[in-house]
Motif scaffolding. Structure first.
Motif, PDB file in Angstrom:
ATOM      1  N   TYR A 105      90.430  33.374 -22.302  1.00  0.00           N
ATOM      2  CA  TYR A 105      91.861  33.527 -22.580  1.00  0.00           C
ATOM      3  C   TYR A 105      92.622  32.307 -22.068  1.00  0.00           C
ATOM      4  O   TYR A 105      93.497  31.767 -22.744  1.00  0.00           O
ATOM      5  CB  TYR A 105      92.349  34.822 -21.927  1.00  0.00           C
ATOM      6  CG  TYR A 105      93.805  35.169 -22.123  1.00  0.00           C
ATOM      7  CD1 TYR A 105      94.544  34.735 -23.217  1.00  0.00           C
ATOM      8  CD2 TYR A 105      94.454  35.971 -21.197  1.00  0.00           C
ATOM      9  CE1 TYR A 105      95.881  35.078 -23.378  1.00  0.00           C
ATOM     10  CE2 TYR A 105      95.782  36.339 -21.353  1.00  0.00           C
ATOM     11  CZ  TYR A 105      96.493  35.879 -22.445  1.00  0.00           C
ATOM     12  OH  TYR A 105      97.810  36.236 -22.600  1.00  0.00           O
ATOM     13  N   ARG A 106      92.272  31.836 -20.885  1.00  0.00           N
ATOM     14  CA  ARG A 106      92.918  30.647 -20.344  1.00  0.00           C
ATOM     15  C   ARG A 106      92.691  29.435 -21.257  1.00  0.00           C
ATOM     16  O   ARG A 106      93.579  28.628 -21.472  1.00  0.00           O
ATOM     17  CB  ARG A 106      92.371  30.322 -18.953  1.00  0.00           C
ATOM     18  CG  ARG A 106      92.968  31.123 -17.862  1.00  0.00           C
ATOM     19  CD  ARG A 106      92.641  30.502 -16.502  1.00  0.00           C
ATOM     20  NE  ARG A 106      92.975  31.440 -15.481  1.00  0.00           N
ATOM     21  CZ  ARG A 106      92.099  32.261 -14.900  1.00  0.00           C
ATOM     22  NH1 ARG A 106      90.824  32.222 -15.235  1.00  0.00           N
ATOM     23  NH2 ARG A 106      92.492  33.110 -13.979  1.00  0.00           N
ATOM     24  N   ARG A 107      91.472  29.328 -21.779  1.00  0.00           N
ATOM     25  CA  ARG A 107      91.163  28.185 -22.660  1.00  0.00           C
ATOM     26  C   ARG A 107      91.992  28.233 -23.928  1.00  0.00           C
ATOM     27  O   ARG A 107      92.465  27.204 -24.407  1.00  0.00           O
ATOM     28  CB  ARG A 107      89.679  28.154 -22.987  1.00  0.00           C
ATOM     29  CG  ARG A 107      88.859  27.685 -21.783  1.00  0.00           C
ATOM     30  CD  ARG A 107      87.485  27.306 -22.137  1.00  0.00           C
ATOM     31  NE  ARG A 107      87.499  26.158 -23.044  1.00  0.00           N
ATOM     32  CZ  ARG A 107      86.402  25.587 -23.483  1.00  0.00           C
ATOM     33  NH1 ARG A 107      85.232  26.044 -23.113  1.00  0.00           N
ATOM     34  NH2 ARG A 107      86.462  24.566 -24.300  1.00  0.00           N
ATOM     35  N   VAL A 108      92.169  29.419 -24.509  1.00  0.00           N
ATOM     36  CA  VAL A 108      93.001  29.537 -25.706  1.00  0.00           C
ATOM     37  C   VAL A 108      94.440  29.188 -25.361  1.00  0.00           C
ATOM     38  O   VAL A 108      95.104  28.456 -26.098  1.00  0.00           O
ATOM     39  CB  VAL A 108      92.901  30.955 -26.325  1.00  0.00           C
ATOM     40  CG1 VAL A 108      94.074  31.260 -27.231  1.00  0.00           C
ATOM     41  CG2 VAL A 108      91.615  31.097 -27.103  1.00  0.00           C
TER      42      VAL A 108
ATOM     43  N   LEU B 276      86.962  38.456 -24.093  1.00  0.00           N
ATOM     44  CA  LEU B 276      88.029  39.263 -23.504  1.00  0.00           C
ATOM     45  C   LEU B 276      88.598  40.219 -24.553  1.00  0.00           C
ATOM     46  O   LEU B 276      88.850  41.386 -24.261  1.00  0.00           O
ATOM     47  CB  LEU B 276      89.139  38.394 -22.927  1.00  0.00           C
ATOM     48  CG  LEU B 276      90.291  39.169 -22.279  1.00  0.00           C
ATOM     49  CD1 LEU B 276      89.790  39.988 -21.082  1.00  0.00           C
ATOM     50  CD2 LEU B 276      91.411  38.238 -21.855  1.00  0.00           C
ATOM     51  N   PHE B 277      88.787  39.728 -25.753  1.00  0.00           N
ATOM     52  CA  PHE B 277      89.280  40.589 -26.829  1.00  0.00           C
ATOM     53  C   PHE B 277      88.369  41.809 -26.982  1.00  0.00           C
ATOM     54  O   PHE B 277      88.832  42.942 -27.065  1.00  0.00           O
ATOM     55  CB  PHE B 277      89.351  39.805 -28.147  1.00  0.00           C
ATOM     56  CG  PHE B 277      89.799  40.638 -29.303  1.00  0.00           C
ATOM     57  CD1 PHE B 277      91.145  40.894 -29.502  1.00  0.00           C
ATOM     58  CD2 PHE B 277      88.882  41.176 -30.194  1.00  0.00           C
ATOM     59  CE1 PHE B 277      91.574  41.673 -30.575  1.00  0.00           C
ATOM     60  CE2 PHE B 277      89.294  41.952 -31.259  1.00  0.00           C
ATOM     61  CZ  PHE B 277      90.644  42.202 -31.455  1.00  0.00           C
ATOM     62  N   ASP B 278      87.059  41.585 -26.991  1.00  0.00           N
ATOM     63  CA  ASP B 278      86.105  42.690 -27.163  1.00  0.00           C
ATOM     64  C   ASP B 278      86.189  43.722 -26.045  1.00  0.00           C
ATOM     65  O   ASP B 278      86.186  44.919 -26.306  1.00  0.00           O
ATOM     66  CB  ASP B 278      84.671  42.159 -27.267  1.00  0.00           C
ATOM     67  CG  ASP B 278      84.374  41.523 -28.619  1.00  0.00           C
ATOM     68  OD1 ASP B 278      85.156  41.728 -29.582  1.00  0.00           O
ATOM     69  OD2 ASP B 278      83.361  40.800 -28.705  1.00  0.00           O
TER      70      ASP B 278
ATOM     71  N   ALA C 222      95.817  33.831 -31.744  1.00  0.00           N
ATOM     72  CA  ALA C 222      94.851  34.457 -30.834  1.00  0.00           C
ATOM     73  C   ALA C 222      95.448  34.612 -29.441  1.00  0.00           C
ATOM     74  O   ALA C 222      95.283  35.658 -28.799  1.00  0.00           O
ATOM     75  CB  ALA C 222      93.564  33.632 -30.769  1.00  0.00           C
ATOM     76  N   ASP C 223      96.159  33.597 -28.982  1.00  0.00           N
ATOM     77  CA  ASP C 223      96.810  33.651 -27.671  1.00  0.00           C
ATOM     78  C   ASP C 223      97.818  34.800 -27.629  1.00  0.00           C
ATOM     79  O   ASP C 223      97.828  35.604 -26.691  1.00  0.00           O
ATOM     80  CB  ASP C 223      97.491  32.309 -27.391  1.00  0.00           C
ATOM     81  CG  ASP C 223      98.149  32.240 -26.028  1.00  0.00           C
ATOM     82  OD1 ASP C 223      97.502  32.605 -25.031  1.00  0.00           O
ATOM     83  OD2 ASP C 223      99.316  31.808 -25.964  1.00  0.00           O
ATOM     84  N   ALA C 224      98.657  34.897 -28.640  1.00  0.00           N
ATOM     85  CA  ALA C 224      99.669  35.964 -28.697  1.00  0.00           C
ATOM     86  C   ALA C 224      99.013  37.339 -28.827  1.00  0.00           C
ATOM     87  O   ALA C 224      99.461  38.311 -28.201  1.00  0.00           O
ATOM     88  CB  ALA C 224     100.615  35.720 -29.871  1.00  0.00           C
TER      89      ALA C 224
END
Length: 194
Positions: free
Chosen positions: A139-142, A165-167, A102-104
């Motif tokens: 995103y920071r948490r991931v 954020l992805f959405d 997910a991070d990548a």
């Protein structure tokens, strides 16, 4: 003659007061409105020093405010949606691997949309915060979960929060949620993306 000088002085003082009021609108209140929770996070990171935090946020706007997000081709959008669904499925058997993916995936999607990429996660999140302040913390948490020794529950929460954020990055227009992946969200109610 003295009356004219007084009128000109009053007009100049009023104009100066108006200019000061407008410049403050782009500062504290304007920055707080623009950045929302990111404003509070930045103030906390500066140990409550609002002046330092506002300077940092103003610099972010100067550096990244004019960035224009590039649109995704429909096939790229579909591929990203498919990959995210795979991440969600992977979470059940391998939470850490899913969070790493997910991070990548978020980093690559941000780059494809026109945000800085490369070596600096901080630069990328700074740019994202200017345009997507409400969603960037997920995103920071991931990213933190990838590096930390958090348990499955922390990774699950990070994955859920990063979905926002992805959405928005996957959406057709900034600020508009993605419509192509709605069925996937309903099908995974019991999994990480519920």
């Amino acid at each position: 003659m003295t009356t004219v000088v007084i009128i000109v002085a009053v007009v100049l003082v009023a104009a100066l007061a108006l200019l000061l009021a407008r410049s403050r609108g782009t500062g504290g209140r304007g920055l707080r409105r623009r950045f929302g929770p990111e404003y509070d996070r930045t103030v906390a990171r500066h140990d409550g020093d609002t002046k330092a935090a506002e300077h940092e946020l103003s610099e972010r706007v100067k550096l990244h405010g004019s960035l224009t997000e590039r649109p995704l081709r429909p096939e790229a959008r579909e591929a990203y949606a498919r990959r995210w669904a795979e991440v969600q499925e992977q979470f059940i058997d391998s939470p850490r691997d899913a969070v790493v993916e997910a991070d990548a995936l978020l980093a690559q999607l941000a780059r494809d949309r026109g945000f800085p990429g490369g070596d600096s996660f901080e630069e990328q999140t700074a740019a994202l915060s200017v345009h997507h302040a409400e969603q960037v913390d997920g995103y920071r948490r991931v990213h933190t979960a990838v590096r930390g020794q958090g348990g499955t529950e922390e990774m699950r929460k990070a994955l859920i929060e990063s979905r926002a954020l992805f959405d928005v990055l996957l959406a057709d227009a900034p600020g508009e949620p993605d419509r192509t992946d709605q069925t996937d969200r309903h099908e995974t109610k019991g999994s990480a993306a519920a």
